[in-house]
Design a protein around this motif. Structure first.
Motif, PDB file in Angstrom:
ATOM      1  N   GLY A 118      -1.447 -14.961 -15.868  1.00 14.99           N
ATOM      2  CA  GLY A 118      -2.738 -15.203 -16.504  1.00 14.99           C
ATOM      3  C   GLY A 118      -3.926 -14.665 -15.756  1.00 14.99           C
ATOM      4  O   GLY A 118      -5.056 -14.802 -16.218  1.00 14.99           O
ATOM      5  N   LYS A 119      -3.698 -14.087 -14.577  1.00 10.66           N
ATOM      6  CA  LYS A 119      -4.800 -13.467 -13.837  1.00 10.66           C
ATOM      7  C   LYS A 119      -4.258 -12.316 -13.002  1.00 10.66           C
ATOM      8  O   LYS A 119      -3.037 -12.207 -12.791  1.00 10.66           O
ATOM      9  CB  LYS A 119      -5.510 -14.495 -12.950  1.00 10.66           C
ATOM     10  CG  LYS A 119      -4.650 -15.116 -11.867  1.00 10.66           C
ATOM     11  CD  LYS A 119      -5.473 -16.080 -11.021  1.00 10.66           C
ATOM     12  CE  LYS A 119      -4.665 -16.697  -9.893  1.00 10.66           C
ATOM     13  NZ  LYS A 119      -5.485 -17.593  -9.053  1.00 10.66           N
ATOM     14  N   PRO A 120      -5.132 -11.426 -12.529  1.00  9.36           N
ATOM     15  CA  PRO A 120      -4.651 -10.241 -11.805  1.00  9.36           C
ATOM     16  C   PRO A 120      -3.870 -10.601 -10.546  1.00  9.36           C
ATOM     17  O   PRO A 120      -4.140 -11.610  -9.889  1.00  9.36           O
ATOM     18  CB  PRO A 120      -5.951  -9.482 -11.459  1.00  9.36           C
ATOM     19  CG  PRO A 120      -6.961  -9.986 -12.425  1.00  9.36           C
ATOM     20  CD  PRO A 120      -6.593 -11.411 -12.710  1.00  9.36           C
ATOM     21  N   ASP A 121      -2.892  -9.765 -10.229  1.00  3.39           N
ATOM     22  CA  ASP A 121      -2.128  -9.947  -8.996  1.00  3.39           C
ATOM     23  C   ASP A 121      -3.015  -9.666  -7.788  1.00  3.39           C
ATOM     24  O   ASP A 121      -4.001  -8.929  -7.870  1.00  3.39           O
ATOM     25  CB  ASP A 121      -0.922  -8.998  -8.961  1.00  3.39           C
ATOM     26  CG  ASP A 121       0.053  -9.277 -10.092  1.00  3.39           C
ATOM     27  OD1 ASP A 121      -0.036 -10.366 -10.679  1.00  3.39           O
ATOM     28  OD2 ASP A 121       0.884  -8.396 -10.383  1.00  3.39           O
ATOM     29  N   THR A 122      -2.669 -10.277  -6.671  1.00  2.00           N
ATOM     30  CA  THR A 122      -3.330  -9.968  -5.402  1.00  2.00           C
ATOM     31  C   THR A 122      -2.490  -8.935  -4.672  1.00  2.00           C
ATOM     32  O   THR A 122      -1.340  -9.208  -4.320  1.00  2.00           O
ATOM     33  CB  THR A 122      -3.477 -11.230  -4.537  1.00  2.00           C
ATOM     34  OG1 THR A 122      -4.282 -12.186  -5.232  1.00  2.00           O
ATOM     35  CG2 THR A 122      -4.130 -10.897  -3.208  1.00  2.00           C
ATOM     36  N   PRO A 142       6.759   5.628   6.253  1.00  6.01           N
ATOM     37  CA  PRO A 142       6.817   4.881   7.513  1.00  6.01           C
ATOM     38  C   PRO A 142       5.464   4.370   7.986  1.00  6.01           C
ATOM     39  O   PRO A 142       5.416   3.526   8.877  1.00  6.01           O
ATOM     40  CB  PRO A 142       7.388   5.910   8.503  1.00  6.01           C
ATOM     41  CG  PRO A 142       8.142   6.861   7.662  1.00  6.01           C
ATOM     42  CD  PRO A 142       7.392   6.948   6.372  1.00  6.01           C
ATOM     43  N   TYR A 143       4.371   4.861   7.395  1.00  3.57           N
ATOM     44  CA  TYR A 143       3.033   4.482   7.850  1.00  3.57           C
ATOM     45  C   TYR A 143       2.268   3.664   6.810  1.00  3.57           C
ATOM     46  O   TYR A 143       1.140   3.252   7.067  1.00  3.57           O
ATOM     47  CB  TYR A 143       2.211   5.732   8.190  1.00  3.57           C
ATOM     48  CG  TYR A 143       2.829   6.582   9.258  1.00  3.57           C
ATOM     49  CD1 TYR A 143       2.652   6.289  10.606  1.00  3.57           C
ATOM     50  CD2 TYR A 143       3.623   7.677   8.934  1.00  3.57           C
ATOM     51  CE1 TYR A 143       3.235   7.048  11.594  1.00  3.57           C
ATOM     52  CE2 TYR A 143       4.210   8.455   9.922  1.00  3.57           C
ATOM     53  CZ  TYR A 143       4.015   8.137  11.250  1.00  3.57           C
ATOM     54  OH  TYR A 143       4.616   8.892  12.223  1.00  3.57           O
ATOM     55  N   GLU A 144       2.859   3.408   5.651  1.00  2.77           N
ATOM     56  CA  GLU A 144       2.096   2.799   4.570  1.00  2.77           C
ATOM     57  C   GLU A 144       2.960   1.803   3.790  1.00  2.77           C
ATOM     58  O   GLU A 144       4.085   2.117   3.397  1.00  2.77           O
ATOM     59  CB  GLU A 144       1.575   3.886   3.630  1.00  2.77           C
ATOM     60  CG  GLU A 144       0.578   3.392   2.617  1.00  2.77           C
ATOM     61  CD  GLU A 144      -0.120   4.546   1.904  1.00  2.77           C
ATOM     62  OE1 GLU A 144      -1.135   4.289   1.243  1.00  2.77           O
ATOM     63  OE2 GLU A 144       0.368   5.690   2.003  1.00  2.77           O
ATOM     64  N   ILE A 145       2.406   0.601   3.562  1.00  5.79           N
ATOM     65  CA  ILE A 145       3.096  -0.430   2.793  1.00  5.79           C
ATOM     66  C   ILE A 145       2.133  -1.065   1.801  1.00  5.79           C
ATOM     67  O   ILE A 145       0.912  -0.924   1.927  1.00  5.79           O
ATOM     68  CB  ILE A 145       3.689  -1.536   3.704  1.00  5.79           C
ATOM     69  CG1 ILE A 145       2.567  -2.319   4.398  1.00  5.79           C
ATOM     70  CG2 ILE A 145       4.664  -0.957   4.720  1.00  5.79           C
ATOM     71  CD1 ILE A 145       3.043  -3.565   5.129  1.00  5.79           C
ATOM     72  N   SER A 146       2.698  -1.761   0.818  1.00  8.40           N
ATOM     73  CA  SER A 146       1.915  -2.558  -0.119  1.00  8.40           C
ATOM     74  C   SER A 146       2.473  -3.975  -0.122  1.00  8.40           C
ATOM     75  O   SER A 146       3.695  -4.161  -0.104  1.00  8.40           O
ATOM     76  CB  SER A 146       1.986  -1.982  -1.537  1.00  8.40           C
ATOM     77  OG  SER A 146       1.360  -0.724  -1.597  1.00  8.40           O
ATOM     78  N   VAL A 147       1.576  -4.956  -0.152  1.00  7.84           N
ATOM     79  CA  VAL A 147       1.968  -6.362  -0.207  1.00  7.84           C
ATOM     80  C   VAL A 147       1.360  -6.954  -1.464  1.00  7.84           C
ATOM     81  O   VAL A 147       0.163  -6.786  -1.729  1.00  7.84           O
ATOM     82  CB  VAL A 147       1.477  -7.147   1.029  1.00  7.84           C
ATOM     83  CG1 VAL A 147       1.992  -8.577   0.990  1.00  7.84           C
ATOM     84  CG2 VAL A 147       1.923  -6.462   2.313  1.00  7.84           C
ATOM     85  N   ARG A 148       2.194  -7.670  -2.258  1.00  3.10           N
ATOM     86  CA  ARG A 148       1.696  -8.173  -3.540  1.00  3.10           C
ATOM     87  C   ARG A 148       2.126  -9.621  -3.761  1.00  3.10           C
ATOM     88  O   ARG A 148       3.232 -10.020  -3.405  1.00  3.10           O
ATOM     89  CB  ARG A 148       2.221  -7.317  -4.699  1.00  3.10           C
ATOM     90  CG  ARG A 148       1.665  -7.731  -6.054  1.00  3.10           C
ATOM     91  CD  ARG A 148       2.192  -6.886  -7.182  1.00  3.10           C
ATOM     92  NE  ARG A 148       3.612  -7.127  -7.421  1.00  3.10           N
ATOM     93  CZ  ARG A 148       4.247  -6.787  -8.539  1.00  3.10           C
ATOM     94  NH1 ARG A 148       3.571  -6.142  -9.487  1.00  3.10           N
ATOM     95  NH2 ARG A 148       5.524  -7.026  -8.702  1.00  3.10           N
ATOM     96  N   GLN A 149       1.215 -10.391  -4.351  1.00  2.00           N
ATOM     97  CA  GLN A 149       1.505 -11.739  -4.814  1.00  2.00           C
ATOM     98  C   GLN A 149       1.207 -11.780  -6.307  1.00  2.00           C
ATOM     99  O   GLN A 149       0.092 -11.497  -6.744  1.00  2.00           O
ATOM    100  CB  GLN A 149       0.639 -12.770  -4.077  1.00  2.00           C
ATOM    101  CG  GLN A 149       0.870 -14.195  -4.533  1.00  2.00           C
ATOM    102  CD  GLN A 149      -0.030 -15.192  -3.828  1.00  2.00           C
ATOM    103  OE1 GLN A 149      -0.836 -14.813  -2.981  1.00  2.00           O
ATOM    104  NE2 GLN A 149       0.084 -16.457  -4.180  1.00  2.00           N
TER     105      GLN A 149
END
Length: 440
Positions: free
Chosen positions: A296-300, A285-292
């Motif tokens: 060909g290159k590392p994810d953000t 409930p206190y922690e999330i991850s956001v990814r794009q």
């Protein structure tokens, strides 16, 4: 890619428990993170290896060998958190609690991470305690309680309306783009007709010049919606970028068009457009991850930890319903949120009807309660002023609901128009491709 990137503290996320979250999920027993470290026990004058744990409201230390709980105090009891050195050599973290200084050393992954997280939750706890104290000083009543519920519903509906408005603007931009494509295809059609015409055709020049004369007027550039859009929510967070173990304080801003992550100096670190967000994982409930994701290159990827994250998760769930995923430790939180929320609207309107009826007709109970329940019904009476305020809020809610419904209907029509425009453009492009192949 692993949906569980390295946690800001190398940190060990602790399970939220089974079924404990239905009504008391956010209680003080939920542990947020734990760090291996050593605690200086003053009575025996020695360092004891163990684990430092943080909950939503307290800090605890448990010895590894004996399992004994050596430290357990409330965050509100903390007077100071400092980074110091023990014996002028070892980096340590000290917590001053009611005149007693507690020493922690050998912190993993490092002292700065633990300090930033502890200080964040301590400050947020102090702020929430001040707000709670101010609220407790006011006289509570059923009318005020109901007013608070309705105001919360109004805010949520306003947030939804903002998201819908932003979505409508995106549809409008798509329509303008399709209109421009159709205009370009008309020009291409005329040029193809010119190329297909024989050299002796007397109207060739006229056809060639027609597109120039019929050039549509350029519409003035629209103001940047990003500069005008409202902020749905802004909260302080602890930020971890990719696999970096250094957790730093910053801010998360939720906008109708996406997410912005800023450092402690309000400098923009990254902006996620809503369409660019591929995954949002709710670890706790206190922690999330956001990814794009990228090819060909590392994810953000950013991992965000915040004491006020439970306020942001419902908005994120509404805005990114198809992209958000609750991991194992957060499933209890998702269930606890959905269970009471499923009946929230019904309970609000039923309560409003009963309370307003009791206010207007003091002699008539709000419902069919008899016997012992009559005393409870009498306690639920509200004043005329509160009833008037409730009526005003209900009118606003009704207006917002009608506006939202109208916007949804407009967007449905826009989607139908976009679909037909895309079909027409596809057919026109195929027809023009065939004509160009004949010319070659």
């Amino acid at each position: 890619m692993d949906p569980n990137p390295v946690s800001p503290a190398g940190l060990e996320s602790v399970s939220l428990g089974e079924e404990a979250g239905q009504s008391e999920l956010m209680n003080e027993d939920i542990r947020i993170h734990s760090w291996p470290c050593s605690y200086y026990l003053d009575t025996s004058k020695q360092w004891i290896p163990g684990k430092l744990s943080l909950t939503a409201t307290s800090i605890k230390f448990t010895a590894d060998k004996t399992g004994e709980l050596l430290v357990d105090f409330h965050l509100s009891a903390i007077g100071e958190i400092k980074k110091e050195s023990s014996h002028l050599i070892f980096s340590s973290l000290t917590i001053l609690e009611k005149g007693t200084k507690h020493w922690f050393s050998s912190l993993h992954p490092n002292r700065n991470v633990v300090f930033n997280i502890l200080e964040h939750f301590w400050r947020e706890q102090l702020l929430s305690s001040q707000e709670a104290g101010a609220g407790a000083a006011l006289e509570s009543s059923k009318g005020k309680e109901l007013t608070g519920m309705l105001e919360g519903s109004q805010k949520r509906l306003e947030d939804t309306a903002k998201v819908l408005h932003s979505q409508g603007e995106q549809f409008d931009n798509i329509m303008r783009g399709l209109h421009k494509i159709e205009g370009d295809m008309d020009v291409a059609d005329r040029l193809l007709t010119e190329l297909e015409s024989p050299s002796w055709w007397p109207f060739s020049t006229k056809l060639w010049k027609t597109p120039v004369e019929a050039k549509p007027k350029e519409t003035p550039a629209a103001p940047d919606p990003k500069a005008q859009e409202g902020i749905l929510l802004r909260i302080p967070v602890i930020i971890t970028h990719r696999t970096d173990s250094n957790a730093k304080p910053g801010k998360l801003t939720v906008l109708p068009s996406g997410l912005e992550i800023q450092d402690c100096n309000s400098q923009l670190l990254h902006r996620f457009e809503a369409r660019d967000v591929d995954d949002i994982w709710v670890h706790t409930p206190y922690e999330i991850s956001v990814r794009q994701r990228f090819i060909g290159k590392p994810d953000t990827s950013f991992r965000l930890l915040a004491a006020r994250m439970p306020e942001a998760i419902p908005i994120l769930q509404m805005q990114f319903s198809k992209k958000i995923q609750f991991l194992e430790d957060a499933l209890g939180f998702a269930g606890a949120r959905k269970s009471p929320q499923a009946d929230l609207g019904t309970s609000i309107w039923q309560a409003a009807t009963g309370f307003l009826g009791a206010a207007v007709n003091p002699g008539t109970p709000a419902g069919s309660a008899e016997g012992p329940d009559k005393e409870q019904v009498q306690l639920q009476k509200i004043s005329q002023e509160e009833a008037k305020e409730l009526r005003q809020i209900l009118k606003k809610l009704k207006g917002l609901a009608l506006e939202t419904e109208a916007e949804l209907e407009r967007q449905d029509e826009a989607l139908d128009s976009i679909g037909s425009s895309v079909d027409r453009a596809t057919l026109t492009i195929e027809r023009q491709n065939r004509r160009m192949r004949k010319l070659t």
